[in-house]
Scaffold this motif. Structure first.
Motif: not given
Lengths: 281, 281
Positions: A14-15, A30-33, A40-43, A56-58
């Motif tokens: 989705q990202c 690239k900066k976005g991903v 995403m490391a916080s999951i 993550v999306f915001l």
């Protein structure tokens, strides 16, 4: 619902789609991903997909400098759905419930292309609901004073509008609240989307108070929680509302959704793709 | 080659496939992807896909307690490829080079199913190479004393073996080194795989010294680097070797690969799917 193992790659995909919709600039994508990889490391094993996904999306929106990458996707979804729903204005209450579930097919998260909507709706009208607690839902509505209707995606909301019109005809004394998101998050409907679509004629349009998919209780507004606590029946559309509400085991809640992904289907014990009207246990 | 924006989601999808191949236990799969989410946070704009990917994948192997989830995939790839290559034993040197490039299609990273190999090989033999520096390669081989051949995936290695047999016939004075990975990493060939396939008859089988896709210089052994420095011609198979070598701009290197993913195709300025024999600039 806590994350299943497939939720990690799904969020990453989705990202990728988000940065592609947000900008043509490869460096910015690239900066976005890369920002996504940090967030995403916080999951952890207790993460709820709708909530960690929204965070993550915001973050990706901020990294690429686009506050609503889904603007066009949502406009197309709304325009197409509004047209399609016109053909169904004379259906009965039960058919409008089925259409509201079918409308849940419009979902960016599973890569849905809104252009397929008309043919998909016709095809799915032939299907049966795999779980159908609608008798209970209508019985509860006949006893209820207030209904809270939790919307999900743009496009889908025009099917909700038809269903809510039929509910209002069938249960004229019912007080109806219709909730949407506080601000743009993927292709979810916002309060503004509901107002533009005409939900104000049906009942009170309210915000969850959060710019997050679903109903993340600790992030919703006090006003929203007051309406939630006071409702006799709650209709929750789509996967995000299910993910954030399922662990409350609140028997006032009826989930109307299509089980589009494997984790949701596994959690509910139904085949992937099933159309469902399920009362919360 | 530094990461492109697509590399993040691609790595996440590979992690999902890895946990699915490694175990049927859903809790363990979830543990594996949560570990992946932590490890992937280390990527930055200078990360090299083959290297950061290998670090993440090995972390996932440890998390799920399976040191070689690709064992069966590699065995099937090797068995099928060995059979298919038997039909091509009498081809000439140029056709064997093309077959070595075509063999690069066997690649877990892009979700390749080895069962399709026979029909795919026949189909691709009709294609032309999109970039063909093979005249230069053969000229350089005619002048060279030593060749270093960097292998890539299991299955593919049987096509490499055929090509190397033809090279040895055409250039009998050439000293040949054939390198593979130190230990199992996705579906890459290890030194053991080369020995079992019979590469010992062709030349000296050596290890890169690293359990990492490609040739990550700072992680390779001194012995390997000595062979690398001393080689007159280097044939580097596949995307992983390209990713780790491309920035060295070493004119001794010839890349033989199929540009399977969008980032590689973009980096090389060729259409996705192109068959390539490219001399490093």
């Amino acid at each position: 619902m806590k994350i299943h193992y497939e939720c990690f790659a799904c969020a990453a995909n989705q990202c990728q789609k988000i940065v592609e919709m947000a900008t043509d600039n490869l460096q910015l994508r690239k900066k976005g991903v890369i920002e996504a990889s940090k967030l995403m490391a916080s999951i952890d094993e207790n993460s709820i997909p709708a909530i960690f996904g929204s965070e993550v999306f915001l973050g990706v929106y901020r990294a690429v400098g686009n506050d609503d990458p889904f603007k066009e996707y949502k406009e197309i979804s709304n325009r197409l759905a509004e047209e399609i729903v016109k053909d169904f204005e004379d259906v009965d209450l039960r058919s409008s419930l089925k259409l509201a579930i079918i409308g849940n097919v419009v979902d960016f998260a599973v890569g849905y292309s809104p252009e397929k909507l008309e043919s998909d709706v016709k095809e799915m009208m032939k299907e049966e609901l795999q779980v159908n607690d609608s008798d209970e839902l209508f019985e509860q509505l006949s006893l209820a004073k207030t209904l809270l209707y939790l919307t999900d995606n743009c496009g889908e909301i025009y099917f909700d509008l038809l269903f809510l019109r039929k509910i209002r005809e069938a249960f004229p004394g019912l007080k109806i609240y219709i909730a949407a998101k506080e601000g743009p998050i993927i292709n979810d409907a916002t309060v503004e989307d509901l107002k533009r679509a005409g939900f104000g004629e049906i009942g009170n349009v309210i915000s969850t108070g959060a710019r997050v998919v679903g109903v993340p209780f600790e992030l919703t507004s006090e006003e929203f929680r007051k309406v939630f606590e006071g409702a006799d029946v709650i209709i929750a559309k789509g996967q995000g509302n299910f993910e954030t509400l399922s662990e409350r085991k609140d028997k006032r809640v009826f989930y109307l959704l299509k089980a589009k992904c494997r984790p949701i289907a596994r959690e509910l014990g139904v085949p992937q793709g099933a159309l469902l009207c399920i009362r919360s246990q």
